[in-house]
Design a protein around this motif. Structure first.
Motif, PDB file in Angstrom:
ATOM      1  N   ALA A 159       2.899   2.347   5.144  1.00 31.61           N
ATOM      2  CA  ALA A 159       1.622   2.738   4.557  1.00 31.61           C
ATOM      3  C   ALA A 159       0.667   1.568   4.343  1.00 31.61           C
ATOM      4  O   ALA A 159      -0.475   1.789   3.929  1.00 31.61           O
ATOM      5  CB  ALA A 159       1.876   3.433   3.217  1.00 31.61           C
ATOM      6  N   LYS A 160       1.091   0.354   4.637  1.00 35.89           N
ATOM      7  CA  LYS A 160       0.233  -0.795   4.340  1.00 35.89           C
ATOM      8  C   LYS A 160      -1.035  -0.819   5.199  1.00 35.89           C
ATOM      9  O   LYS A 160      -2.102  -1.220   4.730  1.00 35.89           O
ATOM     10  CB  LYS A 160       1.012  -2.102   4.510  1.00 35.89           C
ATOM     11  N   ASP A 161      -0.946  -0.385   6.427  1.00 38.53           N
ATOM     12  CA  ASP A 161      -2.120  -0.431   7.308  1.00 38.53           C
ATOM     13  C   ASP A 161      -3.075   0.733   7.051  1.00 38.53           C
ATOM     14  O   ASP A 161      -4.297   0.555   7.123  1.00 38.53           O
ATOM     15  CB  ASP A 161      -1.678  -0.403   8.776  1.00 38.53           C
ATOM     16  N   SER A 162      -2.539   1.898   6.752  1.00 40.14           N
ATOM     17  CA  SER A 162      -3.379   3.080   6.597  1.00 40.14           C
ATOM     18  C   SER A 162      -3.752   3.356   5.148  1.00 40.14           C
ATOM     19  O   SER A 162      -4.916   3.220   4.754  1.00 40.14           O
ATOM     20  CB  SER A 162      -2.660   4.298   7.193  1.00 40.14           C
ATOM     21  N   THR A 163      -2.772   3.709   4.359  1.00 36.99           N
ATOM     22  CA  THR A 163      -3.044   4.132   2.987  1.00 36.99           C
ATOM     23  C   THR A 163      -3.401   2.968   2.074  1.00 36.99           C
ATOM     24  O   THR A 163      -4.381   3.035   1.312  1.00 36.99           O
ATOM     25  CB  THR A 163      -1.833   4.887   2.417  1.00 36.99           C
ATOM     26  N   LEU A 164      -2.630   1.907   2.128  1.00 32.12           N
ATOM     27  CA  LEU A 164      -2.860   0.763   1.234  1.00 32.12           C
ATOM     28  C   LEU A 164      -3.920  -0.203   1.759  1.00 32.12           C
ATOM     29  O   LEU A 164      -4.451  -1.010   1.002  1.00 32.12           O
ATOM     30  CB  LEU A 164      -1.540   0.007   1.003  1.00 32.12           C
ATOM     31  N   ARG A 165      -4.197  -0.150   3.056  1.00 33.57           N
ATOM     32  CA  ARG A 165      -5.235  -0.984   3.670  1.00 33.57           C
ATOM     33  C   ARG A 165      -5.035  -2.463   3.383  1.00 33.57           C
ATOM     34  O   ARG A 165      -5.878  -3.135   2.798  1.00 33.57           O
ATOM     35  CB  ARG A 165      -6.620  -0.545   3.197  1.00 33.57           C
ATOM     36  N   CYS A 166      -3.882  -2.939   3.759  1.00 39.51           N
ATOM     37  CA  CYS A 166      -3.588  -4.363   3.647  1.00 39.51           C
ATOM     38  C   CYS A 166      -2.800  -4.786   4.871  1.00 39.51           C
ATOM     39  O   CYS A 166      -2.103  -3.975   5.490  1.00 39.51           O
ATOM     40  CB  CYS A 166      -2.828  -4.683   2.367  1.00 39.51           C
ATOM     41  N   SER A 167      -2.909  -6.060   5.219  1.00 36.77           N
ATOM     42  CA  SER A 167      -2.184  -6.551   6.394  1.00 36.77           C
ATOM     43  C   SER A 167      -0.751  -6.934   6.071  1.00 36.77           C
ATOM     44  O   SER A 167       0.088  -7.032   6.967  1.00 36.77           O
ATOM     45  CB  SER A 167      -2.917  -7.763   6.980  1.00 36.77           C
ATOM     46  N   LYS A 168      -0.469  -7.142   4.793  1.00 38.91           N
ATOM     47  CA  LYS A 168       0.877  -7.532   4.389  1.00 38.91           C
ATOM     48  C   LYS A 168       1.165  -6.984   3.004  1.00 38.91           C
ATOM     49  O   LYS A 168       0.310  -7.050   2.120  1.00 38.91           O
ATOM     50  CB  LYS A 168       1.032  -9.057   4.396  1.00 38.91           C
ATOM     51  N   LEU A 169       2.359  -6.439   2.839  1.00 42.72           N
ATOM     52  CA  LEU A 169       2.777  -5.900   1.543  1.00 42.72           C
ATOM     53  C   LEU A 169       4.034  -6.624   1.095  1.00 42.72           C
ATOM     54  O   LEU A 169       5.047  -6.628   1.793  1.00 42.72           O
ATOM     55  CB  LEU A 169       3.043  -4.400   1.645  1.00 42.72           C
ATOM     56  N   LEU A 170       3.960  -7.223  -0.082  1.00 45.50           N
ATOM     57  CA  LEU A 170       5.104  -7.944  -0.646  1.00 45.50           C
ATOM     58  C   LEU A 170       5.805  -7.045  -1.667  1.00 45.50           C
ATOM     59  O   LEU A 170       5.193  -6.593  -2.642  1.00 45.50           O
ATOM     60  CB  LEU A 170       4.637  -9.236  -1.323  1.00 45.50           C
ATOM     61  N   ILE A 171       7.089  -6.777  -1.407  1.00 46.43           N
ATOM     62  CA  ILE A 171       7.880  -5.907  -2.277  1.00 46.43           C
ATOM     63  C   ILE A 171       8.961  -6.741  -2.952  1.00 46.43           C
ATOM     64  O   ILE A 171       9.886  -7.217  -2.284  1.00 46.43           O
ATOM     65  CB  ILE A 171       8.538  -4.761  -1.474  1.00 46.43           C
ATOM     66  N   PRO A 172       8.885  -6.964  -4.264  1.00 46.14           N
ATOM     67  CA  PRO A 172       9.916  -7.761  -4.951  1.00 46.14           C
ATOM     68  C   PRO A 172      11.289  -7.113  -4.840  1.00 46.14           C
ATOM     69  O   PRO A 172      11.427  -5.887  -4.952  1.00 46.14           O
ATOM     70  CB  PRO A 172       9.436  -7.793  -6.405  1.00 46.14           C
ATOM     71  N   GLU A 173      12.289  -7.927  -4.628  1.00 47.35           N
ATOM     72  CA  GLU A 173      13.664  -7.414  -4.549  1.00 47.35           C
ATOM     73  C   GLU A 173      14.095  -6.808  -5.873  1.00 47.35           C
ATOM     74  O   GLU A 173      14.842  -5.822  -5.912  1.00 47.35           O
ATOM     75  CB  GLU A 173      14.605  -8.553  -4.149  1.00 47.35           C
ATOM     76  N   LYS A 174      13.600  -7.364  -6.974  1.00 53.43           N
ATOM     77  CA  LYS A 174      13.946  -6.846  -8.297  1.00 53.43           C
ATOM     78  C   LYS A 174      13.421  -5.422  -8.469  1.00 53.43           C
ATOM     79  O   LYS A 174      14.062  -4.592  -9.141  1.00 53.43           O
ATOM     80  CB  LYS A 174      13.357  -7.760  -9.376  1.00 53.43           C
ATOM     81  N   LEU A 175      12.265  -5.119  -7.868  1.00 53.32           N
ATOM     82  CA  LEU A 175      11.709  -3.771  -7.957  1.00 53.32           C
ATOM     83  C   LEU A 175      12.624  -2.763  -7.272  1.00 53.32           C
ATOM     84  O   LEU A 175      12.933  -1.700  -7.826  1.00 53.32           O
ATOM     85  CB  LEU A 175      10.319  -3.747  -7.317  1.00 53.32           C
TER      86      LEU A 175
END
Length: 225
Positions: free
Chosen positions: A100-116
């Protein structure tokens, strides 16, 4: 011979020594008394230990070190199948976010914390513990808060072959603390002819989860994690 035999049976004072039968009976009596004493002693000791343990359990419960009511049976006895399914569902959630980063979130990179991801997995097991089908009956709805809006990323069935019995709505948040929002804002595409595309987004480790049972009219359960 008879005189020698009789003399060996008599004692110095002329009386006969106790018979083997009487001697055995006295030994059995002494052993029974000893066993009885040991039994009474062990019973007293165990009673004292029970009293001490009762007192200690109350102290631990009051201090919050041992709160059974807040934990389910699955927290004490881990199910290997539930653990495997948990990993699969968490991987699907991460994959859905990246898609969803390119379409819905409109970002080129999404950082997802491992703790999350680890915390999400723990909540999945915790909230599915009291369900009739466990985690297999979960339908996960994924959302991300962006300002005042909440973007829906779709639904993920934990097991597509099982009719869902409850729904878990995960509301994730963008990281708004520290210097990260300012840094990622420098790389945003601010061209008026194109929609704003941010260079990178980072998710926060905190999130909200909403549980809804399909088979019950109970109120929604909302937890801030």
């Amino acid at each position: 011979m008879p005189e020698t035999f009789c003399g060996s049976l008599s004692s110095d004072d002329g009386s006969f020594p106790p018979s083997p039968t009487a001697d055995c009976a006295s030994k059995r009596l002494s052993w029974s008394k000893l066993v009885q004493k040991l039994t009474e002693f062990s019973g007293t000791s165990s009673t004292g230990q029970n009293l001490d343990s009762d007192g200690e359990s109350g102290d631990l419960s009051d201090s919050g070190s041992f709160l059974v009511s807040e934990y389910s049976d699955s927290d004490w006895f881990h199910d290997p199948l539930e653990e495997t399914l948990r990993k699969e569902v968490v991987a699907l959630i991460a994959h859905r976010l990246i898609e969803a980063k390119d379409s819905t979130l409109r970002c080129s990179k999404l950082l997802i914390p491992e703790k999350l991801l680890e915390h999400i997995g723990q909540e999945l097991i915790h909230l599915a513990a009291t369900e009739p089908c466990g985690l297999r009956g979960a339908l996960v709805e994924l959302c991300v808060e962006q300002g005042d809006a909440c973007v829906n990323m779709g639904q993920i069935p934990a097991d597509p072959y099982v009719v869902p019995t409850f729904q878990l709505t995960l509301v994730l948040r963008l990281d708004s603390g520290g210097l990260w929002p300012k840094i990622q804002g420098l790389f945003s595409n601010k061209s008026p002819a194109a929609p704003i595309v941010r260079h990178a987004l980072r998710l926060s480790t905190g999130f909200r989860v909403i549980k809804k049972k399909f088979y019950s009219s109970e109120e929604l359960l909302i937890e801030e994690c």
